[in-house]
Enzyme design. Structure first.
Site, mmCIF file in Angstrom:
data_model
loop_
_atom_site.group_PDB
_atom_site.id
_atom_site.type_symbol
_atom_site.label_atom_id
_atom_site.label_comp_id
_atom_site.label_asym_id
_atom_site.label_seq_id
_atom_site.Cartn_x
_atom_site.Cartn_y
_atom_site.Cartn_z
ATOM 1 N N SER A 22 -10.889 -0.370 -1.197
ATOM 2 C CA SER A 22 -9.865 -0.338 -0.703
ATOM 3 C C SER A 22 -10.052 -0.650 1.028
ATOM 4 C CB SER A 22 -9.237 0.869 -0.573
ATOM 5 O OG SER A 22 -8.540 1.172 -1.839
ATOM 6 N N HIS A 59 -3.733 6.521 3.326
ATOM 7 C CA HIS A 59 -4.305 4.913 2.910
ATOM 8 C C HIS A 59 -3.973 3.627 3.331
ATOM 9 C CE1 HIS A 59 -5.390 2.069 -0.350
ATOM 10 N NE2 HIS A 59 -6.421 2.894 -0.564
ATOM 11 N N ASP A 68 0.969 -1.213 -0.055
ATOM 12 C CA ASP A 68 0.008 0.067 0.008
ATOM 13 C C ASP A 68 0.924 1.267 -0.225
ATOM 14 O OD1 ASP A 68 -2.099 1.803 0.907
ATOM 15 O OD2 ASP A 68 -3.275 0.010 1.052
#
Ligand code: NAG
Ligand code: NAG
Ligand code: NAG
Ligand code: NAG
Ligand code: NAG
Ligand code: NAG
Ligand code: NAG
Ligand code: NAG
Ligand code: NAG
Ligand code: NAG
Length: 737
Positions: A527, A206, A144
C-alpha cells in the site's frame, strides 16, 4: 495479515479485524438471503438519449421477485462505464446474468487495502528538476479510505485554482472542506456491512498516508517520536489530489467501481489504488482491472499494489497488463530497537519501539505465567487469553510468536520471535523487540542459563542498511497466474517503514488500546510502495503530458534500477523490472507502447470471445479473427516464459517494437546481460531511428535448459550511448505438482 486489513503495519491485529468483519458480513447475509452483486454492462452506449439509470431500473424490475427496486439498487455506474450494483437473490442473479446486454454478474467482494526519506532514496531529491506549471496541472486520484483534510500535507498555501479540466466536486460530507490542493472528495457506502459512511474523512490513517506519499506537500520538521525526523513529502508536491473513499472498515467491489466511474469522469490524470484481493481474479471479474481499463481509454494510468501475500510464488493479485503493479522493498533507512540482556549481550530487534525503559526488568516465558486454561503451545506464543495478568506485572514477557497488544496489558514489555517478517518493523503499542528466530534462541538460551534473567529494551534508532533495496518478505510474488507471459509485479518501490500523513482518529499501532495520536506515522506494505510509483508516474507525466499510459509505464520499467537477485530468491517475480527511478524515467529513450487495440488483441489472444470483448470495451471493433496476438508477443516491456517440457529444454521467440522518444537521429545497439543457462539472440541487433515517434520492430529468441523450481533471468538492453533501455527476460520452470 488477514483478509480485510489495510497495510501491514500491525498484521497481528488485522486478524482480529478480519474476524470482526466476517462476522458482520455473516450477519448481514443471515438477515436477508440477498447478496450484493455487480451487474457489469460494459461501455456506455454512444447514444445521447440513453439513460443508464432508467435502463438499470427497468432491467431490475423485470427480475425482482418480492423486493422493490429502491430496496435492491445500490449504485448505478453511468459516468465512465455502464452497470450497477444491486442486492439480489440467487434466482434474480441468474435471470439477470442471462440478459444479452449484461456482460457479467459477480459478487461484490471485500478487497483489502494493502515515507519520507524514501524519495531521496529513489533519487527524486527536493531539488530535482521540476516542471512546476505542468505539475500543478496534474490531478492524482486516490481510491482509499479517505483523507484527513486538515493535514499540513494537504494545505493549499501557494496553490492557484484547480486546473480547468477538473470536473469533480467536493462532496466530502459534513465538516469536510476541500481547497486548491485537495480539490475533490467523494465517499461511497459499504453496502455489505451495516455501517453508514457519512464522510470522506479518514478514520483509519491509510488513505491520508497513501495520498500524502503520492502528492502531499513538502512538510518540514516532521518526526515520529524522535526516531525519524525530516521533511515529509509526496513525489509531486505541486500536484492536486482528489480522494475517493471506497474503504470504510472494508473495501467492496461495488464502491471501488463507483470510485473509478467518478474519478475517470472527474478528469484525474493518474489513479493510485492500494487495494487488492487475496488472489488474482480473471480480468473481467476484477473490479480494479475493469475500472483501470476504462481509465486507459481516457489516458489514465492506474497504479495498484501487488498485495501483501508474499512470499509464496504466484501470490500477486494485481495482474492486468494495463495496470502498473508495485512490489514493496526496503530503503537504506532501517529502524531497529536493541535488547540488552543481563549478561551484557546486545541483540538487534526489528520493531518500531517509541518507549524508553530506563532499566532492566525480569524476563518471564509465556508458558511459565499461564492461567491454566490453555495448551502449552498457545502459552509459549503468549495468546492473550492464556496469560496470567497478575504474574506478568513488572516483567518482560518472552513469546515464541508476535503477541497481540492485548497480551501485554500488564507486562512491562515483550521480547518475541518475529519469525519470517523480521525484515519489517511495525509500530508497537508497548515496549517490545521482535527478533529473528536465531536471536530469539539466544535469548532463550540466556533465559535457561540463570534464575534471574533480565533485560532492557531500548528505544528505536535508525541505522543505515547498505543491502537495501531488498524486496520485503510480505510483498506478493509472481508469476502472474492469469497470464504467465505478463510479468507481475511490474516494479518495486519503497514500502517498509514509510513516514507519511496519518489520521488523528487512528492509533499509530492500530491497537484500539493505544491512545497515542500522531499526525505522521510509520507504516509498511505494498500500500505504501504503490503511491511512490503513482508519484513517479505523475512526475513523468509533468514532463510529457501527452504520453500514453503504456509509454509512462514503459519508461518507469525500462529505466528502473537493477536489483541484486542474490538478495531476493524470487528475482523478477519479487521486484519486476527493478526499483523505480523517477528522474531517469523522464528520459527513457525508447518506449514499448500499446494502443487500446493492442490490449483488445491481447484479450483475443488469451481466448476472450469477440462478443465478450465488444461488450466489455464497447465502441471498439473487435478484430480477433484478423489478428490474434499470442500473449508472449504482446508489446510488454518484459519477456517471460514458463518452461513445460519435462527435460527443461525450451526455445521461445518474441516480437516487440519500440518507439523513439529520445533523440530524433539515434542508433541503438542491443546487448544481453549474461546468463550461462540461456542463449539469446536479437534480430536486428541495431535499430536506427531518423525521427521522433518512429517505431521499429525486433525479434528475440531465447533457448536453453532450465531446471524445475528455478528462475533464470537476463535482460536485453538497447543503448545509444546515452540511454539504456533495459527489459527483463525471465524463464522459469515450476516444480511439477
Ligand atoms: C470539524 O473537524 C475538525 C477536525 O476534526 C474539528 O476540529 C472541528 O471541531 C469540526 N467542526 C465541526 C463544526 O464539527
Ligand atoms: C524512563 O524515563 C523517562 C524520563 O525520566 C520517563 O518519562 C519514562 O516514563 C521512564 N520509562 C519507564 C518505563 O519508566
Ligand atoms: C496468577 O499469578 C498470581 C501471582 O503469581 C498467582 O497468585 C495466581 O494464582 C495465578 N493465577 C492462576 C490462575 O494461575
Ligand atoms: C502452535 O501454534 C501455532 C499458532 O499459534 C501453530 O501455527 C502451530 O502449528 C502450533 N503447533 C502445534 C504443535 O500445535
Ligand atoms: C491489568 O491491566 C488492566 C488495565 O490497566 C487492569 O484493568 C487490570 O486490573 C490489570 N490486571 C491485573 C491482574 O493487574
Ligand atoms: C530451554 O530449556 C527448555 C527446558 O529445559 C528446553 O526445552 C529448551 O530447548 C531450552 N532452550 C534453549 C534455547 O536452550
Ligand atoms: C549482491 O548481493 C550479494 C550478497 O549480499 C553481494 O555479495 C554482491 O556483491 C551484490 N552484488 C552487487 C552487484 O551489488
Ligand atoms: C468500426 O467498424 C465500422 C464499420 O466497419 C466503421 O465504420 C468504424 O469506423 C469502425 N470503428 C472503429 C473505432 O474502428
Ligand atoms: C545522424 O547521425 C549520424 C551518425 O551520428 C550522422 O552521420 C548523420 O549526419 C546524422 N544525420 C542527421 C540528419 O543529423
Ligand atoms: C520477426 O520474425 C518474423 C517471423 O516470425 C518475421 O516475419 C519478421 O520479419 C521478423 N522481424 C524482424 C524485425 O526481424
Amino acid at each position: 495479515m488477514a483478509k480485510y486489513g489495510y497495510s501491514l503495519m500491525f498484521y497481528r491485529l488485522m486478524i482480529s479485524i478480519f474476524i470482526l468483519s466476517s462476522s458482520l458480513r455473516c450477519k448481514a447475509i443471515d438477515n436477508d438471503d440477498r447478496k450484493v452483486y455487480i451487474v457489469y454492462m460494459g461501455s456506455l452506449p454512444d447514444d445521447a438519449l440513453y439513460s443508464p439509470t432508467a435502463n438499470h431500473i427497468s432491467l431490475l424490475q423485470g427480475v425482482l421477485q418480492g423486493s422493490s427496486v429502491e430496496n435492491s439498487l445500490i449504485t448505478s455506474y453511468k459516468r465512465s462505464f455502464n452497470g450497477f450494483a444491486a442486492k439480489l437473490t440467487d434466482t434474480e442473479r441468474q435471470r439477470i446474468a442471462e440478459m444479452k446486454e449484461v456482460v457479467s454478474v459477480f459478487p461484490s467482494r471485500n478487497l483489502k487495502l494493502q515515507t519520507t526519506r524514501s524519495w531521496d532514496f529513489i533519487g527524486l531529491h527536493q531539488k530535482a528538476k521540476r516542471n512546476p506549471t505542468a505539475e500543478s496541472n496534474i490531478i492524482v486520484g486516490v481510491i482509499d479510505s479517505g483523507v484527513w483534510p486538515e493535514s499540513d500535507s494537504f494545505s493549499d498555501k501557494g496553490f492557484g485554482p484547480p486546473p480547468k479540466k477538473w470536473k469533480g466536486v467536493c462532496s466530502g460530507g459534513d465538516n469536510f472542506t476541500c481547497n486548491n490542493k485537495l480539490i475533490g472528495a467523494r465517499f461511497y457506502q459499504q453496502s455489505l456491512i451495516k455501517k453508514t459512511t457519512t464522510t470522506a474523512r479518514d478514520t483509519e490513517g491509510h488513505g491520508s498516508h497513501t495520498a500524502s506519499t503520492a502528492a502531499g506537500n513538502i512538510v518540514n520538521g516532521v518526526t515520529f517520536f524522535g526516531i525519524v525526523r525530516g521533511a515529509a513529502r509526496g513525489g509531486v508536491p505541486s500536484a492536486r489530489i482528489a480522494v475517493y473513499k471506497a474503504c470504510d472498515g472494508g473495501c467492496f467491489s461495488a464502491s471501488i467501481l463507483a470510485a473509478f466511474d467518478d474519478a475517470i469522469a472527474d478528469g484525474v490524470d493518474i489513479i493510485t489504488i492500494s487495494i487488492g484481493a487475496d488472489s488474482p481474479l480473471e480480468y473481467d471479474q476484477d473490479p480494479i482491472a475493469i475500472g483501470a481499463f476504462h481509465g486507459l481509454k481516457r489516458g489514465i494510468l492506474t497504479i495498484n499494489s501487488a498485495g501483501n501475500s508474499g512470499s509464496s510464488l504466484g501470490s500477486v493479485s494485481s495482474v492486468a497488463p494495463w495496470m502498473m503493479t508495485v512490489a514493496a522493498s526496503s530503503t537504506d533507512r532501517r529502524i531497529i530497537d536493541k535488547v540488552v540482556l543481563g549478561n551484557g549481550k546486545t541483540l538487534i530487534g526489528n520493531t518500531v519501539n517509541t518507549f524508553t525503559m530506563n532499566q532492566s526488568f525480569p524476563l518471564v516465558y509465556g508458558k511459565d505465567v499461564t492461567n491454566g486454561v490453555c495448551v502449552e503451545n498457545d502459552t509459549r506464543s503468549c495468546v492473550e487469553l492464556c496469560i496470567n495478568q497478575t504474574a506478568v506485572k513488572g516483567k518482560i514477557l518472552l513469546c515464541d510468536r508476535p503477541p497481540l497488544a492485548e497480551a501485554l496489558t500488564n507486562a512491562t514489555g515483550s521480547i518475541y520471535n518475529k519469525l519470517v517478517s523480521s525484515d519489517t518493523p511495525f509500530v508497537e503499542a508497548a515496549p517490545t523487540s521482535g527478533l529473528t528466530p536465531e536471536d530469539y534462541t539466544t535469548v532463550q538460551t540466556y533465559f535457561n542459563s540463570t534464575k534471574n534473567a533480565h533485560a532492557n529494551i531500548l528505544k528505536s534508532e535508525v541505522i543505515t542498511d547498505s543491502a537495501a533495496p531488498r524486496v520485503a518478505s510480505f510483498s506478493s510474488r509472481g508469476p502472474n497466474l492469469i497470464t504467465r507471459e505478463i510479468l507481475k509485479p511490474d516494479i518495486t518501490a519503497p514500502g517498509i517503514d514509510i513516514l507519511a500523513a496519518f489520521s488523528p482518529l487512528a492509533s499509530p499501532s492500530s491497537f484500539s488500546g493505544d491512545l497515542r495520536r500522531v499526525k505522521y506515522n510509520i507504516v509498511s506494505g505494498t500500500s505504501m510502495s504503490c503511491p511512490h510509483v503513482a508519484g513517479a508516474a505523475a512526475y513523468v507525466k509533468s514532463f510529457h503530458p501527452d504520453w500514453s499510459p503504456s509509454a509512462i509505464k514503459s519508461s518507469l520499467m525500462t529505466t528502473a534500477w537493477v536489483m541484486n537477485s542474490t538478495q531476493s530468491f524470487d528475482s523478477e517475480f519479487g521486484y519486476g523490472a527493478g526499483h523505480v527511478n523517477p528522474v531517469k524515467a523522464i528520459d527513457p529513450g525508447l518506449v514499448y507502447e500499446n494502443s487500446q487495440e493492442d490490449y483488445i488483441n491481447f484479450l483475443c489472444g488469451i481466448g476472450y470471445t469477440e462478443d465478450r470483448i465488444r461488450l466489455i470495451y464497447g465502441e471498439y471493433n473487435s478484430t480477433c479473427h484478423k489478428v490474434s496476438v499470442e500473449p508472449k508477443n504482446f508489446n510488454y516491456p518484459a519477456f517471460v516464459h514458463q518452461v513445460v517440457e519435462d527435460d527443461g529444454s525450451f526455445s521461445v521467440d518474441y516480437k516487440r517494437r519500440v518507439k523513439n522518444v529520445g533523440l530524433a537521429n539515434s542508433t541503438y545497439k542491443a546487448k544481453f546481460s549474461p546468463n550461462s543457462k540461456l542463449e539469446m539472440k536479437v534480430e536486428p541487433e541495431v535499430l536506427s531511428f531518423k525521427f521522433l515517434n518512429e517505431e521499429k520492430a525486433f525479434n528475440v529468441t531465447v533457448t536453453g535448459v532450465v531446471e524445475s523450481g528455478t528462475i533464470q533471468s537476463s535482460s536485453i538492453i538497447w543503448s545509444d550511448g546515452t540511454h539504456s533501455v533495459r527489459t527483463p527476460i525471465v524463464i522459469f520452470k515450476p516444480i511439477p505438482s
